[in-house]
Design an enzyme around this catalytic site. Structure first.
Site, PDB file in Angstrom:
ATOM      1  N   SER A   1     -12.859  -5.000  -4.661  1.00 48.09           N
ATOM      2  CA  SER A   1     -12.276  -3.801  -5.284  1.00 48.09           C
ATOM      3  C   SER A   1     -13.129  -3.222  -6.414  1.00 48.09           C
ATOM      4  O   SER A   1     -14.204  -3.737  -6.734  1.00 48.09           O
ATOM      5  CB  SER A   1     -10.862  -4.084  -5.806  1.00 48.09           C
ATOM      6  OG  SER A   1     -10.904  -4.699  -7.089  1.00 48.09           O
TER       7      SER A   1
ATOM      8  N   GLU B   1      -5.159   7.489   0.014  1.00 44.32           N
ATOM      9  CA  GLU B   1      -5.700   6.842   1.206  1.00 44.32           C
ATOM     10  C   GLU B   1      -4.676   6.834   2.344  1.00 44.32           C
ATOM     11  O   GLU B   1      -5.036   6.835   3.508  1.00 44.32           O
ATOM     12  CB  GLU B   1      -6.144   5.410   0.882  1.00 44.32           C
ATOM     13  CG  GLU B   1      -6.891   4.800   2.047  1.00 44.32           C
ATOM     14  CD  GLU B   1      -7.509   3.447   1.765  1.00 44.32           C
ATOM     15  OE1 GLU B   1      -7.129   2.808   0.776  1.00 44.32           O
ATOM     16  OE2 GLU B   1      -8.361   3.034   2.567  1.00 44.32           O
TER      17      GLU B   1
ATOM     18  N   ILE C   1      -3.993   0.491  -3.070  1.00 42.75           N
ATOM     19  CA  ILE C   1      -4.495  -0.883  -3.234  1.00 42.75           C
ATOM     20  C   ILE C   1      -5.937  -0.893  -2.769  1.00 42.75           C
ATOM     21  O   ILE C   1      -6.221  -0.814  -1.572  1.00 42.75           O
ATOM     22  CB  ILE C   1      -3.697  -1.933  -2.428  1.00 42.75           C
ATOM     23  CG1 ILE C   1      -2.249  -1.987  -2.903  1.00 42.75           C
ATOM     24  CG2 ILE C   1      -4.345  -3.323  -2.597  1.00 42.75           C
ATOM     25  CD1 ILE C   1      -1.442  -3.117  -2.279  1.00 42.75           C
ATOM     26  N   ASP C   2      -6.825  -0.950  -3.733  1.00 45.41           N
ATOM     27  CA  ASP C   2      -8.242  -1.042  -3.410  1.00 45.41           C
ATOM     28  C   ASP C   2      -8.584  -2.526  -3.336  1.00 45.41           C
ATOM     29  O   ASP C   2      -8.157  -3.307  -4.196  1.00 45.41           O
ATOM     30  CB  ASP C   2      -9.048  -0.355  -4.517  1.00 45.41           C
ATOM     31  CG  ASP C   2     -10.533  -0.392  -4.240  1.00 45.41           C
ATOM     32  OD1 ASP C   2     -10.925  -0.291  -3.059  1.00 45.41           O
ATOM     33  OD2 ASP C   2     -11.305  -0.525  -5.205  1.00 45.41           O
TER      34      ASP C   2
ATOM     35  N   THR D   1      -8.068  -4.545  -0.308  1.00 44.02           N
ATOM     36  CA  THR D   1      -6.924  -5.181   0.379  1.00 44.02           C
ATOM     37  C   THR D   1      -7.260  -6.614   0.812  1.00 44.02           C
ATOM     38  O   THR D   1      -6.386  -7.469   0.829  1.00 44.02           O
ATOM     39  CB  THR D   1      -6.502  -4.369   1.621  1.00 44.02           C
ATOM     40  OG1 THR D   1      -7.651  -4.101   2.403  1.00 44.02           O
ATOM     41  CG2 THR D   1      -5.855  -3.061   1.231  1.00 44.02           C
TER      42      THR D   1
ATOM     43  N   ASP E   1      -6.424   5.323  -4.587  1.00 47.36           N
ATOM     44  CA  ASP E   1      -6.426   4.167  -3.692  1.00 47.36           C
ATOM     45  C   ASP E   1      -5.269   3.283  -4.154  1.00 47.36           C
ATOM     46  O   ASP E   1      -5.341   2.650  -5.207  1.00 47.36           O
ATOM     47  CB  ASP E   1      -7.759   3.408  -3.741  1.00 47.36           C
ATOM     48  CG  ASP E   1      -7.893   2.467  -2.549  1.00 47.36           C
ATOM     49  OD1 ASP E   1      -6.852   2.101  -1.970  1.00 47.36           O
ATOM     50  OD2 ASP E   1      -9.029   2.096  -2.200  1.00 47.36           O
TER      51      ASP E   1
ATOM     52  N   ASP F   1       0.823  -1.209   0.000  1.00 50.52           N
ATOM     53  CA  ASP F   1       0.000   0.000   0.000  1.00 50.52           C
ATOM     54  C   ASP F   1       0.864   1.270   0.000  1.00 50.52           C
ATOM     55  O   ASP F   1       0.674   2.171  -0.816  1.00 50.52           O
ATOM     56  CB  ASP F   1      -0.797   0.005   1.324  1.00 50.52           C
ATOM     57  CG  ASP F   1      -2.284   0.094   1.108  1.00 50.52           C
ATOM     58  OD1 ASP F   1      -2.711   0.523   0.040  1.00 50.52           O
ATOM     59  OD2 ASP F   1      -3.013  -0.270   2.043  1.00 50.52           O
TER      60      ASP F   1
ATOM     61  N   LYS G   1     -15.157  -4.525  -9.848  1.00 50.30           N
ATOM     62  CA  LYS G   1     -16.599  -4.629 -10.146  1.00 50.30           C
ATOM     63  C   LYS G   1     -17.000  -3.619 -11.222  1.00 50.30           C
ATOM     64  O   LYS G   1     -17.785  -3.922 -12.105  1.00 50.30           O
ATOM     65  CB  LYS G   1     -17.425  -4.397  -8.867  1.00 50.30           C
ATOM     66  CG  LYS G   1     -17.269  -5.537  -7.853  1.00 50.30           C
ATOM     67  CD  LYS G   1     -18.132  -5.344  -6.632  1.00 50.30           C
ATOM     68  CE  LYS G   1     -17.562  -4.441  -5.580  1.00 50.30           C
ATOM     69  NZ  LYS G   1     -16.294  -4.895  -4.950  1.00 50.30           N
TER      70      LYS G   1
ATOM     71  N   ASP H   1     -12.455   5.221  -3.554  1.00 46.82           N
ATOM     72  CA  ASP H   1     -13.053   3.906  -3.813  1.00 46.82           C
ATOM     73  C   ASP H   1     -13.976   3.911  -5.025  1.00 46.82           C
ATOM     74  O   ASP H   1     -14.463   2.846  -5.421  1.00 46.82           O
ATOM     75  CB  ASP H   1     -13.849   3.432  -2.590  1.00 46.82           C
ATOM     76  CG  ASP H   1     -12.951   2.828  -1.507  1.00 46.82           C
ATOM     77  OD1 ASP H   1     -11.865   2.332  -1.853  1.00 46.82           O
ATOM     78  OD2 ASP H   1     -13.348   2.863  -0.322  1.00 46.82           O
TER      79      ASP H   1
HETATM   80  P1  AMP Z   1     -14.823  -3.903  -1.796  1.00 48.92           P
HETATM   81  O1  AMP Z   1     -13.559  -4.542  -2.204  1.00 48.92           O
HETATM   82  O2  AMP Z   1     -15.713  -3.497  -2.929  1.00 48.92           O
HETATM   83  O3  AMP Z   1     -15.563  -4.703  -0.755  1.00 48.92           O
HETATM   84  O4  AMP Z   1     -14.481  -2.520  -1.151  1.00 48.92           O
HETATM   85  C1  AMP Z   1     -13.294  -2.250  -0.498  1.00 48.92           C
HETATM   86  C2  AMP Z   1     -13.444  -0.909   0.146  1.00 48.92           C
HETATM   87  O5  AMP Z   1     -14.517  -0.925   1.052  1.00 48.92           O
HETATM   88  C3  AMP Z   1     -12.269  -0.462   0.963  1.00 48.92           C
HETATM   89  O6  AMP Z   1     -11.379   0.288   0.178  1.00 48.92           O
HETATM   90  C4  AMP Z   1     -12.885   0.392   2.076  1.00 48.92           C
HETATM   91  O7  AMP Z   1     -12.593   1.761   1.894  1.00 48.92           O
HETATM   92  C5  AMP Z   1     -14.381   0.188   1.890  1.00 48.92           C
HETATM   93  N1  AMP Z   1     -15.130  -0.072   3.109  1.00 48.92           N
HETATM   94  C6  AMP Z   1     -14.677  -0.272   4.378  1.00 48.92           C
HETATM   95  N2  AMP Z   1     -15.708  -0.426   5.232  1.00 48.92           N
HETATM   96  C7  AMP Z   1     -16.841  -0.311   4.508  1.00 48.92           C
HETATM   97  C8  AMP Z   1     -18.243  -0.363   4.828  1.00 48.92           C
HETATM   98  N3  AMP Z   1     -18.671  -0.579   6.064  1.00 48.92           N
HETATM   99  N4  AMP Z   1     -19.130  -0.188   3.830  1.00 48.92           N
HETATM  100  C9  AMP Z   1     -18.712   0.032   2.567  1.00 48.92           C
HETATM  101  N5  AMP Z   1     -17.402   0.087   2.203  1.00 48.92           N
HETATM  102  C10 AMP Z   1     -16.485  -0.091   3.163  1.00 48.92           C
HETATM  103 MG    MG Z   2     -10.380   1.011  -1.306  1.00 57.40          MG
END
Ligand code: AMP
Ligand code: MG
Length: 341
Positions: free
Chosen positions: A252, A79, A138-139, A141, A136, A56, A255, A282
């Site tokens: 990430s 981030e 690393i989106d 993680t 971001d 990251d 999608k 994000d």
């Molecule tokens: P994903 O890989 O689509 O599940 O999304 C990853 C991102 O979700 C991370 O970069 C976080 O910033 C974000 N994230 C963390 N907590 C939450 C939450 N409670 N609701 C939605 N997104 C979140």
């Molecule tokens: Mg992210």
């Protein structure tokens, strides 16, 4: 720094796109190397988060240093920042970050230089920051640690609007059978895909969302993590829309990449809490890529995403991205299952 109207007209989107592509590619080099070692070293079983922390920071250092030399836009809202990394107790992590940065930028990079590059991404946008990158490094993680999907996401925001995006997805297939893809979009100029790897001929092709008109024929994607999107509600919405295919669960902004390429028609991100606010990094890159590929992106209430409020999407709740023609039908179903307050 307050940009004048004159500055606005001078922005060279082709040059900024080139800068974004180079920056994401540099970062992808380090992310890939850390992820492959992680899998082979069986860190997965140990549930040790430190490799992703190293990647990251190194990713942010590389993107910020690349933009510092190639982009006319200096502000980066990333981030990460290097505050914790500067502490004495972080020496081990810091050394590893510096090693990865040197691997790409050369052995002469000093530890201070690497930390300063990370901190270039520490800008806090306010109403006077008219134009800035959001990153971001690393989106996804959790996907990274599982050896699955993750992304390097870089968006350019101007007057509260996303105007350019570059999204590197190292584990999504690229054109011509290449490993990894890099999706890009400039507002008003469509969306493109190219191999993530810079070696070889640069094949850049346009991408387009699916043209289906009926939700019954749709596939939807959502987070792997049930804490990031309400999977119970999405199942009810899918049933109401007569969707028969199982959800595509991917970490990430991959999608958005999947919807932009027409491989799924819907991305549902349904709030799991009333207080969570989505982060700009994000969604900036993914959103403009889907829109420029012909799709539509709103929140669960049908409002446009509002990038004019600092680091968060303060005025939005959740995310709904679709191919466009089915968007209103999807929103209507969402309104029946998701609290709109
Ligand atoms: P994903 O890989 O689509 O599940 O999304 C990853 C991102 O979700 C991370 O970069 C976080 O910033 C974000 N994230 C963390 N907590 C939450 C939450 N409670 N609701 C939605 N997104 C979140
Ligand atoms: Mg992210």
């Amino acid at each position: 720094m307050v940009a004048t109207e004159d500055d606005v007209s001078k922005i060279d989107f082709a040059a900024e796109l080139e800068a974004a592509v180079a920056a994401v590619r540099d970062a992808a080099t380090v992310c890939r190397s850390v992820q492959s070692n992680l899998v082979s070293a069986a860190t997965l079983e140990k549930k040790d988060r430190s490799p992703v922390t190293v990647a990251d920071y190194a990713s942010q250092a590389l993107v910020c240093s690349s933009l510092a030399t190639r982009s006319k836009i200096a502000a980066v809202v990333g981030e990460e920042d290097a505050v914790e990394l500067r502490e004495g107790s972080a020496e081990d992590t810091r050394n590893k970050v510096v090693e990865h940065v040197r691997h790409v930028r050369g052995s002469e990079v000093s530890p201070d230089q690497a930390l300063d590059w990370i901190d270039l991404g520490g800008v806090d946008p306010d109403a006077s920051t008219e134009r800035y990158w959001t990153l971001d490094p690393i989106d996804g993680t959790k996907g990274f640690l599982r050896g699955e999907q993750y992304a390097i996401a870089l968006g350019l925001i101007e007057h509260g609007r996303v105007v350019l995006g570059a999204l590197g997805c190292p584990n999504l297939p690229g054109p011509g059978g290449s490993a990894g893809c890099l999706l890009t979009a400039v507002r008003g100029q469509g969306a493109q895909i190219r191999p993530l790897d810079a070696s070889g001929a640069e094949i850049v092709s346009s991408i387009r969302v699916s043209d289906i008109q009926s939700t019954a024929a749709a596939r939807f994607c959502e987070s792997v993590e049930s804490g990031h999107s309400d999977q119970g509600q999405s199942a009810s919405i899918a049933a109401a829309l007569e969707i028969t295919e199982a959800p595509v669960r991917v970490d990430s902004q991959a999608k958005y990449a999947i919807v932009a390429q027409g491989e799924a028609q819907i991305y549902l991100r349904l709030p799991t809490s009333k207080t969570y606010r989505e982060k700009i990094w994000d969604h900036a890159a993914g959103m403009i890529i889907v829109e420029e590929a012909g799709g539509r992106v709103t929140d669960v209430r049908g409002n446009d995403l509002d990038f004019g409020h600092g680091r968060m999407l303060d005025n939005n709740a959740g995310i709904i991205a679709t191919n466009g023609p089915i968007h209103d039908t999807v929103l209507e179903a969402v309104s029946r299952f998701v609290d709109q307050d």
